[in-house]
Design a protein around this motif. Structure first.
Motif, PDB file in Angstrom:
ATOM      1  N   ARG A   1      15.325  29.925 -25.505  1.00  0.00           N
ATOM      2  CA  ARG A   1      15.845  31.303 -25.512  1.00  0.00           C
ATOM      3  C   ARG A   1      15.737  32.155 -24.048  1.00  0.00           C
ATOM      4  NH1 ARG A   1      16.827  33.868 -28.832  1.00  0.00           N
ATOM      5  NH2 ARG A   1      18.345  34.301 -27.690  1.00  0.00           N
ATOM      6  N   LYS A   2      15.267  31.621 -22.903  1.00  0.00           N
ATOM      7  CA  LYS A   2      15.802  31.650 -21.480  1.00  0.00           C
ATOM      8  C   LYS A   2      16.980  31.819 -21.218  1.00  0.00           C
ATOM      9  CE  LYS A   2      10.719  31.940 -19.974  1.00  0.00           C
ATOM     10  NZ  LYS A   2      10.196  33.622 -20.178  1.00  0.00           N
ATOM     11  N   ILE A   3      17.634  30.402 -21.442  1.00  0.00           N
ATOM     12  CA  ILE A   3      19.205  30.126 -21.143  1.00  0.00           C
ATOM     13  C   ILE A   3      19.772  31.030 -22.041  1.00  0.00           C
ATOM     14  CG2 ILE A   3      20.574  28.367 -21.696  1.00  0.00           C
ATOM     15  CD1 ILE A   3      17.943  26.597 -20.937  1.00  0.00           C
ATOM     16  N   ARG A   4      19.512  31.226 -23.184  1.00  0.00           N
ATOM     17  CA  ARG A   4      20.209  31.251 -25.035  1.00  0.00           C
ATOM     18  C   ARG A   4      20.656  33.391 -24.001  1.00  0.00           C
ATOM     19  NH1 ARG A   4      18.160  28.698 -29.061  1.00  0.00           N
ATOM     20  NH2 ARG A   4      19.343  27.680 -30.271  1.00  0.00           N
ATOM     21  N   ASN A   5      19.552  33.912 -23.261  1.00  0.00           N
ATOM     22  CA  ASN A   5      19.934  35.058 -22.986  1.00  0.00           C
ATOM     23  C   ASN A   5      20.768  35.126 -21.570  1.00  0.00           C
ATOM     24  OD1 ASN A   5      18.090  36.138 -24.713  1.00  0.00           O
ATOM     25  ND2 ASN A   5      15.972  36.351 -23.141  1.00  0.00           N
TER      26      ASN A   5
ATOM     27  N   ASP B   1      16.310  42.495 -29.810  1.00  0.00           N
ATOM     28  CA  ASP B   1      16.605  43.473 -28.890  1.00  0.00           C
ATOM     29  C   ASP B   1      17.366  43.178 -28.317  1.00  0.00           C
ATOM     30  OD1 ASP B   1      14.475  40.916 -27.683  1.00  0.00           O
ATOM     31  OD2 ASP B   1      13.687  42.583 -26.080  1.00  0.00           O
ATOM     32  N   ARG B   2      17.749  42.344 -27.944  1.00  0.00           N
ATOM     33  CA  ARG B   2      19.475  41.730 -27.657  1.00  0.00           C
ATOM     34  C   ARG B   2      20.599  41.776 -28.399  1.00  0.00           C
ATOM     35  NH1 ARG B   2      18.180  39.999 -21.914  1.00  0.00           N
ATOM     36  NH2 ARG B   2      20.558  38.399 -22.105  1.00  0.00           N
TER      37      ARG B   2
ATOM     38  N   GLN C   1      21.182  41.875 -38.050  1.00  0.00           N
ATOM     39  CA  GLN C   1      19.950  42.072 -37.770  1.00  0.00           C
ATOM     40  C   GLN C   1      19.227  40.459 -38.837  1.00  0.00           C
ATOM     41  OE1 GLN C   1      18.294  44.727 -36.310  1.00  0.00           O
ATOM     42  NE2 GLN C   1      20.104  45.035 -35.966  1.00  0.00           N
ATOM     43  N   SER C   2      20.076  39.432 -38.340  1.00  0.00           N
ATOM     44  CA  SER C   2      19.629  37.977 -38.877  1.00  0.00           C
ATOM     45  C   SER C   2      21.155  37.462 -39.458  1.00  0.00           C
ATOM     46  CB  SER C   2      19.175  38.439 -40.348  1.00  0.00           C
ATOM     47  OG  SER C   2      20.355  38.635 -41.466  1.00  0.00           O
ATOM     48  N   LEU C   3      20.521  35.936 -38.609  1.00  0.00           N
ATOM     49  CA  LEU C   3      21.221  34.805 -37.982  1.00  0.00           C
ATOM     50  C   LEU C   3      22.320  35.153 -39.665  1.00  0.00           C
ATOM     51  CD1 LEU C   3      18.917  31.971 -37.594  1.00  0.00           C
ATOM     52  CD2 LEU C   3      20.523  33.673 -35.862  1.00  0.00           C
ATOM     53  N   ARG C   4      21.502  35.203 -40.670  1.00  0.00           N
ATOM     54  CA  ARG C   4      22.776  34.914 -42.338  1.00  0.00           C
ATOM     55  C   ARG C   4      23.749  35.629 -41.754  1.00  0.00           C
ATOM     56  NH1 ARG C   4      21.388  34.058 -47.853  1.00  0.00           N
ATOM     57  NH2 ARG C   4      23.271  34.389 -49.028  1.00  0.00           N
TER      58      ARG C   4
END
Length: 288
Positions: A48-52, A67-68, A74-77
């Motif tokens: 998660r931190k690497i993605r951020n 929040d980012r 609002q969803s992966l879909r």
């Protein structure tokens, strides 16, 4: 863009001081521990931190925190269907798995790095949904502290009522915060050339992840992790001279030795880091 031709192993050492690096929701959000009392930060948390950090560098990320979100999804879909080419390649029985995989990997760096499972039900219950799995070349293991952690729990109160009426809680309602006083953690990871070839993961992508590892806790502060409470101390980067690697990853990772030089370590400086020599494989040491 150049393909990844040499296997890569890496290790990251970081320190925690007065912070909760990864709360366990099944244990009152206390910092995670294993059965030996060692502090733990899950691989999911680290990715998660690497993605951020990759997102901060301007890269397109599929698995974004709410929040980012930088695309309003609002969803992966919703994010997947917003990509028209990917959506067209995933039309029920006409799904072209190879084409969909190629589009997803070209679009999102986290998909071509870590892989992704696209599993969405069709809105029409009579039709098949999407089920597409992608294996990524970058693996990240959970982080563990060098020594057992000391966890401090403190009682907190709030100074204002949250609700009106008879069901309101008093302004002195008690709560708890948990934090690791001081500890040093380490985690390892690898990059596989064979899988990199299937997802299009490149040398340039590897360099971006290297930068993300060195700056892992930038823009990551919260009440549980105040600025300055978590710090990357060392990043070690082994680049092999062939696709399969000169040594198994386990051997490379074991070559990193971290020994305490005082009885009760309270900072990274209380440890000595040594690299056991491996013939023709020298690590690059980052951050001093």
């Amino acid at each position: 863009m150049s393909s990844l031709e040499n296997k890569i192993d890496f290790a990251v050492i970081f320190s925690v001081k007065g912070a909760n690096p990864n709360g366990d929701p099944l244990n009152g959000n206390r910092p995670r521990e294993n059965y030996d009392g060692l502090g733990e930060v899950s691989d999911v948390c680290l990715k998660r931190k690497i993605r951020n950090r990759l997102q901060d560098m301007g890269q397109k990320i599929f698995v974004q925190s709410d929040d980012r979100s930088d695309d309003g999804c609002q969803s992966l879909r919703e994010r997947a269907e917003k990509n028209d080419k990917f959506k067209d390649a995933c039309q029920g029985k006409k799904t072209n798995a190879e084409e969909a995989k190629e589009i997803a990997c070209k679009t999102w760096i986290d998909v071509r790095s870590f892989g992704q499972l696209f599993a969405f039900k069709d809105k029409d219950s009579s039709k098949n949904g999407i089920s597409l799995g992608i294996r990524g070349p970058v693996t990240v293991r959970a982080a563990y502290s060098i020594d057992p952690v000391e966890i401090e729990s403190i009682q907190i109160t709030k100074s204002v009522n949250g609700e009106d009426g008879k069901d309101k809680k008093a302004s002195d309602t008690m709560g708890e915060e948990h934090r690791v006083n001081h500890s040093t953690y380490v985690f390892f990871g690898s990059m596989n050339c064979q899988l990199a070839e299937t997802t299009g993961f490149t040398k340039e992508d590897a360099e971006l992840i290297k930068t993300a590892l060195c700056t892992l806790f930038e823009n990551d502060s919260s009440s549980a992790r105040p600025d300055g409470s978590m710090e990357v101390n060392r990043v070690y980067w082994w680049e092999h001279n062939c696709r399969a690697g000169q040594y198994p990853s386990a051997v490379v990772h074991r070559s990193l030795k971290i020994k305490k030089i005082v009885e009760n370590p309270k900072s990274f400086e209380d440890y000595k880091v040594e690299i056991e020599p491996l013939k023709d494989l020298e690590p690059q040491e980052l951050i001093k």
